[in-house]
Design an enzyme around this catalytic site. Structure first.
Site, PDB file in Angstrom:
ATOM      1  N   GLU A   1     114.596  69.056  72.602  1.00 47.33           N
ATOM      2  CA  GLU A   1     114.344  70.143  72.740  1.00 47.33           C
ATOM      3  C   GLU A   1     113.716  70.607  74.213  1.00 47.33           C
ATOM      4  O   GLU A   1     112.640  71.372  74.004  1.00 47.33           O
ATOM      5  CB  GLU A   1     113.782  71.101  71.774  1.00 47.33           C
ATOM      6  CG  GLU A   1     114.505  71.123  70.381  1.00 47.33           C
ATOM      7  CD  GLU A   1     114.325  71.888  69.204  1.00 47.33           C
ATOM      8  OE1 GLU A   1     113.206  72.472  69.431  1.00 47.33           O
ATOM      9  OE2 GLU A   1     114.852  71.932  68.491  1.00 47.33           O
TER      10      GLU A   1
ATOM     11  N   GLU B   1     119.903  68.526  64.702  1.00 46.00           N
ATOM     12  CA  GLU B   1     118.946  69.087  63.732  1.00 46.00           C
ATOM     13  C   GLU B   1     119.747  70.460  63.170  1.00 46.00           C
ATOM     14  O   GLU B   1     120.064  71.191  64.222  1.00 46.00           O
ATOM     15  CB  GLU B   1     117.563  69.699  64.384  1.00 46.00           C
ATOM     16  CG  GLU B   1     116.612  68.406  64.502  1.00 46.00           C
ATOM     17  CD  GLU B   1     115.432  68.776  65.262  1.00 46.00           C
ATOM     18  OE1 GLU B   1     114.920  70.006  64.934  1.00 46.00           O
ATOM     19  OE2 GLU B   1     114.609  68.199  65.909  1.00 46.00           O
TER      20      GLU B   1
END
Length: 535
Positions: free
Chosen positions: A194, A309
């Site tokens: 991320e 995810e």
């Protein structure tokens, strides 16, 4: 434990109390407004079949690498693999200092991969491969002191990009020497986690692309066939930019990876926010569909897309994760994303997870399919049941089920009802710490035709409200912060689902199985032909 076997005439119907639900319409419905109706699932054994997707079981997540050296983490993954058989596992922190990978001593770099070896040896021993996430930054390569999580993963770019490239090359070279080129060719290497979110990366998109390029070059210098990708972004971000950068700078990009969750908002690092489910029950499916559209627009429609995810909520302290509603939410994602994503990695398999600190309560809203005390949550069975389906899927008009066959006359059927929780203005921490009994919607009729005549064993398992639903039992116990041995044993035993077994006779090539249709409950129904003994 053995169950009594009863003889029943094939033409009569079999009633199991529980829930399941899909509608005969082509579009799924997620409302509570079907009370008193019948949901008909017509199964014709002569209908066309397609290959059942293995997408839901390709990858699963875990917290950080060092947790994977803990005994209870390893015990739980062994249990997960026995029942769910995931192919890959992804976690943070492979390069974090608690793995001892890199340091500079008297001006000289030192490399140590022993902790990684111990972890990867274990993974391969339970038949799961690493989906290698290259994060976070070792202390002696950091460009700043900003960290994330209780365990303080360093979130800064490298202070020396050339040294960073050397570290990645040394690591991948070692993995090749230890496990062999043919094995490592099956792995994936994902750069960072991320980077578009400031808590995870103290830099901009150009900094990430520079770091990505160094890592990709290092991996490909070891072996051009090894797979590297990114950008591993939150909220499905940076996908067009990633593709454009790789193409324009001639940098290897073998797959796209990104993340999506079912709640509104942003990172909830310590689980203190009042999150709400996004109102669209198909929001995750639509996110994935949009990423695939962006890839097609960039002429990468055939490239692998890994959602590394996903979950209902990104909070490590969101009680929805412990609920029976969480399981059917996941089943709906599993039903509708294989057309767009190569894999959907559930975050995470275990509550042995320390981003927000040490685990402090038995049911604290952790991500896991299993809690700290080895108690299975309903979501465990979403994956376990899916793993018990056959490889050939029979086409039906139902929108919330899988009907599968082994091609030899046996059936394995996963039927679910996903009804959006009606939480109104109550946040997840408020709404999902209350009891929510399932509502009766009617009856599901599995009408099976063109069966071979003969005897069958009918197996049935169900999960839903107070059906292998330890969180509801925990709430009724008064939500104790600590469990007694008796409470723990009771919760663990109640969470274990085993099939009821009934013998039936099929004389006219058909039978009907009737199931109670309740909100957010699901069944695994298996019809196994009894082999006749030759005299």
């Amino acid at each position: 434990m053995k169950y009594p076997v009863k003889h029943i005439i094939a033409s009569l119907t079999l009633l199991f109390l529980g829930n399941i639900g899909l509608l005969t319409a082509q579009e799924p419905s997620f409302s509570e407004t079907s009370q008193g109706t019948s949901r008909i699932i017509e199964v014709n054994m002569s209908s066309p079949t397609t290959s059942l997707s293995d997408q839901p079981l390709i990858c699963v997540g875990a917290g950080r690498a060092h947790e994977g050296l803990m005994a209870n983490w390893q015990k739980q993954l062994t249990e997960i693999q026995k029942h769910c058989a995931f192919q890959y596992i992804r976690f943070h922190g492979l390069l974090h200092d608690d793995m001892g990978v890199f340091k500079i001593v008297n001006g000289h770099p030192q490399y140590n991969f022993q902790y990684i070896d111990a972890l990867y040896d274990f993974l391969l021993s339970v038949n799961i491969r690493p989906f290698v996430e290259l994060s976070f930054m070792p202390h002696d390569l950091r460009s700043g002191d900003e960290t994330v999580f209780w365990w303080k993963g360093n979130a800064t770019p490298p202070s020396d990009y050339a040294q960073y490239k050397t570290l990645i090359k040394k690591l991948v070279t070692h993995l090749t020497e230890r496990y062999g080129r043919e094995e490592v060719k099956e792995w994936y290497f994902e750069v960072w986690n991320e980077p578009n979110y400031p808590a995870f990366f103290i830099g901009d998109i150009k900094d990430y692309f520079h770091m990505y390029q160094m890592a990709a070059e290092a991996i490909k210098e070891v072996d051009a066939d090894y797979r590297v990708g990114g950008p591993a972004t939150s909220g499905c971000g940076w996908v067009p930019q990633m593709i454009e950068f790789a193409d324009s700078h001639h940098v290897a990009l073998d797959f796209i990876s990104t993340h999506t969750y079912g709640v509104e908002g942003a990172l909830d690092e310590y689980g203190t926010m009042a999150n709400f489910l996004r109102p669209d029950p198909m929001c995750i499916v639509n996110d994935v569909k949009e990423v695939r559209r962006q890839m097609k627009e960039a002429n990468k429609g055939d490239m692998e897309l890994h959602i590394t995810e996903f979950n209902t909520s990104y909070s490590p302290r969101d009680p929805i994760h412990d609920t029976y509603q969480n399981a059917t939410y996941l089943l709906n994602v599993m039903r509708y994303t294989p057309a767009f994503a190569t894999s959907m990695s559930y975050w995470t398999f275990t509550d042995v997870f320390e981003e927000a600190g040490t685990v402090d309560k038995p049911f604290h809203g952790g991500f896991g399919l299993i809690n700290w005390q080895d108690i299975r949550k309903p979501s465990f069975y979403a994956y376990s049941f899916y793993n018990q389906l056959y490889s050939k899927e029979i086409e039906t008009k139902d929108t919330q089920s899988w009907i599968t066959t082994d091609g030899e006359g046996n059936l394995s059927m996963l039927v679910y009802d996903f009804t959006m929780p009606q939480q109104g203005k109550e946040s997840n921490p408020v709404y999902f710490t209350k009891l929510h009994p399932a509502k009766h919607k009617g009856q599901v009729n599995l009408e099976i035709n063109q069966l071979q005549n003969g005897q069958y064993i009918l197996e049935c398992q169900q999960v839903g409200y107070k059906q292998h639903d330890p969180q509801s039992m925990y709430l009724e116990m008064g939500k104790p912060d600590q469990l007694t041995l008796a409470q723990e044993k009771q919760l663990r035993q109640d969470a274990i689902s085993v099939p009821t077994k009934t013998r039936i006779d099929v004389h006219q090539g058909s039978t009907t199985i009737k199931l109670d249709w309740l909100t957010n409950q699901f069944y695994l129904v298996r019809l196994i032909k009894v082999k006749t003994q030759k005299k």
